[in-house]
Design an enzyme around this catalytic site. Structure first.
Site, mmCIF file in Angstrom:
data_model
loop_
_atom_site.group_PDB
_atom_site.id
_atom_site.type_symbol
_atom_site.label_atom_id
_atom_site.label_comp_id
_atom_site.label_asym_id
_atom_site.label_seq_id
_atom_site.Cartn_x
_atom_site.Cartn_y
_atom_site.Cartn_z
ATOM 1 N N HIS A 191 -6.149 9.152 1.023
ATOM 2 C CA HIS A 191 -5.858 8.508 1.870
ATOM 3 C C HIS A 191 -6.585 8.880 3.372
ATOM 4 O O HIS A 191 -6.161 9.092 4.250
ATOM 5 C CB HIS A 191 -4.421 8.351 2.252
ATOM 6 C CG HIS A 191 -4.203 7.043 3.127
ATOM 7 N ND1 HIS A 191 -4.004 6.945 4.551
ATOM 8 C CD2 HIS A 191 -3.657 5.879 2.607
ATOM 9 C CE1 HIS A 191 -3.540 5.897 4.645
ATOM 10 N NE2 HIS A 191 -3.385 5.219 3.692
ATOM 11 N N HIS B 299 3.733 -2.085 2.984
ATOM 12 C CA HIS B 299 3.786 -0.666 2.603
ATOM 13 C C HIS B 299 5.239 -0.436 2.092
ATOM 14 O O HIS B 299 6.333 -0.551 2.595
ATOM 15 C CB HIS B 299 3.582 0.315 3.894
ATOM 16 C CG HIS B 299 2.361 0.311 4.442
ATOM 17 N ND1 HIS B 299 2.137 -0.560 5.346
ATOM 18 C CD2 HIS B 299 1.039 0.844 4.113
ATOM 19 C CE1 HIS B 299 0.718 -0.499 5.790
ATOM 20 N NE2 HIS B 299 0.077 0.352 5.349
ATOM 21 N N ASP C 261 0.687 -1.146 0.039
ATOM 22 C CA ASP C 261 0.098 -0.018 -0.106
ATOM 23 C C ASP C 261 0.871 1.279 0.096
ATOM 24 O O ASP C 261 1.998 1.069 0.223
ATOM 25 C CB ASP C 261 -0.972 -0.010 1.146
ATOM 26 C CG ASP C 261 -1.916 -1.055 1.070
ATOM 27 O OD1 ASP C 261 -2.184 -1.761 0.179
ATOM 28 O OD2 ASP C 261 -3.054 -1.017 2.079
ATOM 29 N N ASP C 262 -0.013 2.413 -0.433
ATOM 30 C CA ASP C 262 0.610 3.853 -0.102
ATOM 31 C C ASP C 262 1.836 4.125 -1.116
ATOM 32 O O ASP C 262 2.055 5.324 -1.038
ATOM 33 C CB ASP C 262 1.484 3.934 1.286
ATOM 34 C CG ASP C 262 0.117 3.679 2.302
ATOM 35 O OD1 ASP C 262 -0.763 3.539 2.051
ATOM 36 O OD2 ASP C 262 0.542 4.077 3.717
ATOM 37 N N HIS D 296 -6.236 3.043 -3.672
ATOM 38 C CA HIS D 296 -6.126 3.109 -2.323
ATOM 39 C C HIS D 296 -6.760 4.594 -1.883
ATOM 40 O O HIS D 296 -6.047 5.386 -0.931
ATOM 41 C CB HIS D 296 -4.690 2.944 -1.821
ATOM 42 C CG HIS D 296 -4.298 2.841 -0.334
ATOM 43 N ND1 HIS D 296 -5.430 2.159 0.505
ATOM 44 C CD2 HIS D 296 -3.600 3.090 0.486
ATOM 45 C CE1 HIS D 296 -4.986 2.144 1.819
ATOM 46 N NE2 HIS D 296 -3.676 2.746 1.625
#
Ligand SMILES: [Zn+2]
Length: 267
Positions: free
Chosen positions: A126, A215, A72-73, A122
């Protein structure tokens, strides 16, 4: 605990958007995996709203020996290195990208999108998405969709930031053509721990059907990745994209388990 969770917030100067505290009911839902490191392999938790009933999946079958690695991210400067590691191990992953980060990492996002790995959404910024009013939820998913389209991606998977999701958000994601997915194994790499702790947290939860959360923004995560992939190989597990994972789970539904766990009637 919410404070800890919020430390995973991304460097987009959007802290203000996250300042509204979640309701107590949602807090229980989003904190499950972060609290325990592992979360149950059940449809309602892992792929809320899906017609695939995970109770019907026989995890002892060879077809089920897959693990979905989710990262993620990003997009992030670490991604090309992650691609190299995955390629060296014949492994694949799903990168859940934040729309607002795509313009500054456009080349990297395109590289990942064309690498044979999968890219999901995502959100754009965020946020703690269930705190948003419906029009802002829609804006956040639609903007991310546009950003992903700029690198040739039409996402079919949605990872809610912080695992923060409710039925309405999962339905909205479906409206955008995406299934929502949480995780079963949380590396908790956002806590700034070293590679050995990250490796240990994941390896003890590596199992058929696992969905691993990591991540790309953490150097320690990248450092831990080779040993995680090697341990999976030793156990005969294949690291696959979310779409390959879903296909493997559907192939591993058995008539016996389907009889034992009939799918609920849908209205
Ligand atoms: Zn995130």
């Amino acid at each position: 605990m919410m404070t800890l969770f919020r430390r995973a917030v991304l460097p987009l100067g959007l802290a203000a958007a996250l300042s509204v505290l979640p309701s107590a009911a949602m807090a229980g839902q989003r904190s499950y995996a972060a609290t325990h490191g592992a979360a149950p392999f059940v449809t309602e938790h892992l792929i809320p709203g899906s017609d695939l009933d995970l109770a019907q999946v026989d995890l002892t079958l060879p077809t089920a020996r897959v693990v979905a690695l989710t990262i993620d991210d990003g997009p992030d400067a670490n991604d090309p290195h992650i691609l190299d590691i995955l390629r060296a191990h014949g492994a694949k992953a799903t990168f859940f990208y934040i729309g607002a980060k795509i313009p500054e990492h456009h080349g990297i996002a395109k590289l990942v999108a064309t690498s044979g790995n999968e890219v999901g959404s995502h959100t754009e910024t965020h946020p703690m998405t269930t705190d948003l009013k419906p029009d802002l939820r829609e804006w956040n998913l639609a903007q991310a969709e546009k950003a992903l389209a700029s690198v040739g991606v039409k996402a079919t998977w949605f990872r809610p930031p912080y695992g923060d999701v409710d039925d309405a958000l999962a339905a909205l994601a479906r409206h955008h053509g995406m299934a929502t997915v949480q995780w079963t194994a949380d590396s908790q790499d956002w806590k700034d721990t070293g590679p050995e702790i990250i490796r240990h947290r994941i390896v003890e939860r590596l199992a058929p059907g696992a969905v691993v959360l990591m991540h790309s923004t953490k150097a320690a995560t990248v450092a831990a990745l080779p040993a995680i992939l090697e341990e999976g190989e030793r156990r005969g597990l294949r690291f696959v994209t979310m779409s390959e994972w879903e296909s493997a789970m559907r192939q591993s539904v058995t008539p016996e388990l389907a009889l034992l766990h009939p799918a609920p009637r849908r209205h």
